[in-house]
Design an enzyme around this catalytic site. Structure first.
Site, PDB file in Angstrom:
ATOM      1  N   GLU A 175      83.769  67.301 -30.523  1.00  0.00           N
ATOM      2  CA  GLU A 175      83.236  66.999 -29.189  1.00  0.00           C
ATOM      3  C   GLU A 175      84.127  67.567 -28.076  1.00  0.00           C
ATOM      4  O   GLU A 175      83.638  68.132 -27.107  1.00  0.00           O
ATOM      5  CB  GLU A 175      83.101  65.467 -29.042  1.00  0.00           C
ATOM      6  CG  GLU A 175      82.834  64.955 -27.639  1.00  0.00           C
ATOM      7  CD  GLU A 175      81.348  64.970 -27.262  1.00  0.00           C
ATOM      8  OE1 GLU A 175      80.547  65.416 -28.094  1.00  0.00           O
ATOM      9  OE2 GLU A 175      81.026  64.569 -26.142  1.00  0.00           O
ATOM     10  N   ASP A 176      85.448  67.432 -28.242  1.00  0.00           N
ATOM     11  CA  ASP A 176      86.348  67.717 -27.116  1.00  0.00           C
ATOM     12  C   ASP A 176      87.171  68.999 -27.242  1.00  0.00           C
ATOM     13  O   ASP A 176      87.822  69.401 -26.286  1.00  0.00           O
ATOM     14  CB  ASP A 176      87.339  66.553 -26.927  1.00  0.00           C
ATOM     15  CG  ASP A 176      86.632  65.277 -26.508  1.00  0.00           C
ATOM     16  OD1 ASP A 176      85.474  65.376 -26.071  1.00  0.00           O
ATOM     17  OD2 ASP A 176      87.229  64.196 -26.631  1.00  0.00           O
TER      18      ASP A 176
END
Ligand code: MN
Length: 729
Positions: free
Chosen positions: A90-91
């Protein structure tokens, strides 16, 4: 990007070694340890230079989540790795493929699921229900994804203090709406309780603080009381040779607060601020269940029990797997106290929920209450009916339901939410039993299938081959399974009815020589009190309405509004010469009625052929080259009436329609109206113009005396500047 500082390294090292310590019970070999280390180093590298809002290095968050996953949820090595890696895709720039290459497909698919859940939560959509539906979809893949997500949410709630207020509110409301109920449903009691408590703390900080202060002020007194209540129990059970621990569990601020809300009473009037919990190590001489009851009977020697307050979750575990024996006893001060009796195994299931439940499950092919619930949710997800909000309400209903036990005639126990009816029971037995249910024998008495059941009822369903569900049933069921089955049935029936309706209607219209058009439906739908075509067809197909009066309906409308029908009249009794007049001008002299076909809308001057409607005897007048007529001629040539013609009697005007197309220029509409109404003196009934990309298209309904006038109008309109094409419809 700045690397980690010495201070960072120190705190990260400390947290990670704590995680490793709790992994002792899940790591079986070197490669397990290696995998966890590898996940940690990858996450640490991926998140380097990133800090949480509190200022601490980001990597501390995945470490904390992994720790919850191991020690509070009891999941295994792969889940722990997925927890460590849960924010990596996600990051950071790592992909799911990277994870798969390093950790294998299972960890990768969990990380993928967690990334999707995170994305769904980040979407700034107004439809929260849709977001939650997406989250629940991960249930169908791997339930561990949700369990890890709950751990993630728990850690975020624990560290919510450093978030800005609007984030606190968003995260808290999601927690109360979905994550706490899910934790409950998955049997994660301790986590569910903590999530609720933290939610309250951020939602209503003042109320929370007030209750907390009152709890603290009465703590010493309460502890003393608990000790006094416990000590004779401790003595009695020890004498009996039972290996156990006993403790007084003080209720959470949230549970006190919600009781104050529910009962509308102040803090001072809540007496059950604690419950006593006895956890025993079972001996080998008797089943755990018998040992629970044995402890209960020993307690009755000390305190007075309240027999109607026994909750036997040992014989009938809750759908989320919870097992325990709850009993209520009179305290020395005359107030009732709850005592929970559990074996160590039951306690682990109660605290850790799903994972522990699986660990103790003897036969993994056995379908228990939990599996059934999961199957229902998956089923509902795979066959969405209605909208996302409805769906979520249904699922939520099953998340927090209180259960009751209902018996089949053979004494088999089945669990239902409070509020379930005999109909729910019928559907639980089998979809076919539900679909054909007509009544129920409840405790040997015949009752309606709508009857609400009470815990302990014995139910037998009465069925009839000819019975079937109707839409009202939906108001009388409480379970997702029954709702789903009824909706599926109704949809299927409706589709069949629509198909049948279409064919009835089309056959009838063919007899009339009418091609169904939007205009026709605008007339029919109000007459049959239907909102749309589907409803019309469905009612027609299910024989709620019929077409017996359709000719009257069509004619009534035409008399009042538009000149759609003519009455033709024979001169004498032979179809030789035809007199044409408006229907309202003429009395029918006993001969057949002539009706202008809707499909081709003939007007005087057109070449016409008649078709005798076999049902009414009316003669439908078509243009000779009408496609519809050609079809009819091929099928039922014997009904053709060839020798009719327009009479010399001229009615004033006939409705006709032309289609135009051209370039959309300013003023073209005025020019059009000017030519038709002023220059040619023709009445326009309706004018529809649509314009797109500089082109306009339109239809004009107008009243003309005959074909000659119509064709001269068409050629005149064609000369208007910008008009490209004019034709008769
Ligand atoms: Mn996270």
């Amino acid at each position: 990007m700045a690397a980690y500082t010495t201070d960072d390294e120190q705190i990260i090292g400390k947290q990670f070694s704590e995680l490793l310590a709790s992994c002792n019970k899940i790591c079986k070999n070197e490669s397990d340890w290696e995998m966890i280390n590898k996940a940690f180093f990858l996450a640490k590298e991926a998140h380097k230079g990133v800090r949480r809002r509190s200022g601490e290095p980001y990597i501390l968050h995945p470490i904390a989540v992994a720790k919850i996953v191991v020690s509070e949820e009891g999941l295994g090595v792969k889940s722990t790795c997925a927890a460590l890696l849960h924010d990596v895709v996600e990051d950071t720039s790592y992909t799911v493929e990277d994870i798969e290459n390093l950790f294998g497909p299972q960890v990768a698919s969990m990380v993928d699921g967690l990334t999707k859940v995170a994305a769904a939560l980040n979407e700034d959509v107004s439809a929260q229900a849709e977001t939650f539906r997406k989250i629940l979809l991960t249930l169908s893949d791997d339930i561990r994804v949700i369990i890890i997500k709950i751990a993630d949410r728990l850690h975020n709630m624990r560290t919510l203090g450093s978030m800005p207020r609007h984030k606190q509110i968003k995260i808290t409301s999601e927690t109360m709406y979905l994550f706490a109920p899910l934790a409950y449903r998955l049997g994660l009691y301790a986590i569910k309780t903590e999530l609720e408590d933290l939610s309250l703390k951020y939602m209503y900080p003042e109320e929370y603080a007030a209750i907390e202060a009152k709890m603290a002020a009465t703590a010493a007194e309460r502890n003393e009381f608990i000790n006094r209540f416990i000590s004779p129990i401790r003595e009695k059970l020890s004498q009996a040779g039972i290996d156990f621990t006993i403790s007084g569990r003080v209720k959470t601020v949230y549970s006190i607060w919600s009781k104050m809300q529910r009962k509308k009473i102040p803090f001072e009037e809540i007496y059950d601020l604690f419950a006593i919990r006895i956890i025993f190590k079972p001996n080998n001489y008797a089943p755990e269940k018998a040992q629970c009851w044995h402890i209960y009977s020993l307690l009755t020697d000390i305190y007075t029990p309240k027999p109607d307050r026994i909750r036997d979750w040992v014989s009938f575990p809750k759908a989320n797997g919870y097992e325990a024996l709850h009993a209520t006893f009179m305290r020395p001060d005359g107030i009732w106290a709850e005592v929970q009796i559990r074996s160590e195994r039951m306690d682990e299931i109660a605290e850790r929920g799903f994972a522990a439940h699986w660990k103790y499950k003897q036969n993994h092919d056995d379908e228990d209450e939990f599996d059934k619930w999961l199957k229902d949710v998956r089923n509902a997800l795979n066959h969405p009916t209605g909208n996302a909000a409805d769906f979520l309400e249904n699922v939520k209903m099953t998340l927090y339901m209180t259960e009751m036990v209902i018996f089949t005639p053979r004494g088999e126990a089945r669990k239902f939410p409070v509020g379930a009816t005999a109909l729910d029971f019928a559907y639980d037995i089998h979809t076919n039993v539900g679909n054909t249910a007509i009544g129920a024998k409840i405790n040997h008495k015949i009752e309606s299938i709508y009857t609400k059941l009470n815990s302990g009822d014995q139910v037998q369903i009465l069925t009839a081959e000819t019975a079937h569900p109707n839409i009202e049933w939906l108001d009388h069921v409480a379970t997702m399974k029954a709702k789903q089955a009824i909706i599926t049935y109704l949809k299927r029936v409706r589709q069949n009815n629509i198909e049948r309706g279409i064919s009835i209607f089309e056959n009838r219209m063919r007899e009339f020589g009418i091609t169904p058009s939007a205009r026709l439906f605008r007339k029919l739908l109000p007459a049959y009190d239907c909102k749309n075509k589907d409803e019309f067809y469905s009612k027609l197909g299910s024989e709620i309405i019929n077409l017996n009066d359709i000719d009257t309906i069509l004619r009534q409308n035409s008399k009042n509004k538009i000149l759609k029908f003519w009455t033709f009249e024979f001169a004498g009794n032979k179809p030789k010469d035809v007199v044409v007049r408006h229907s309202h001008d003429v009395d029918n002299l006993g001969g057949p009625k002539f009706v202008a076909a809707e499909c081709c809308n003939p007007i005087p001057g057109d070449n016409i052929t008649g078709y005798r409607d076999p049902r009414s005897g009316d003669i439908i007048v078509h243009k000779t080259d009408c496609q519809e007529l050609i079809t009819l001629a091929a099928q039922k040539g014997e009904n053709l009436v060839g020798n009719i013609k327009w009479s010399t009697y001229k009615a004033e005007s006939y409705l006709s329609e032309i289609k135009i197309r051209g370039i959309d220029r300013i003023g073209i509409l005025q020019d059009l109206a000017q030519v038709i109404t002023v220059e040619l003196d023709i009445n326009i009934r309706e004018l529809h113009i649509q314009s797109h990309d500089g082109i306009f298209e339109g239809k004009i309904s107008l009243y003309v005396p005959d074909t000659e006038s119509l064709y001269s109008l068409i050629s005149r309109v064609n000369t208007i500047k910008g008009i490209d094409k004019v034709e008769r419809v």
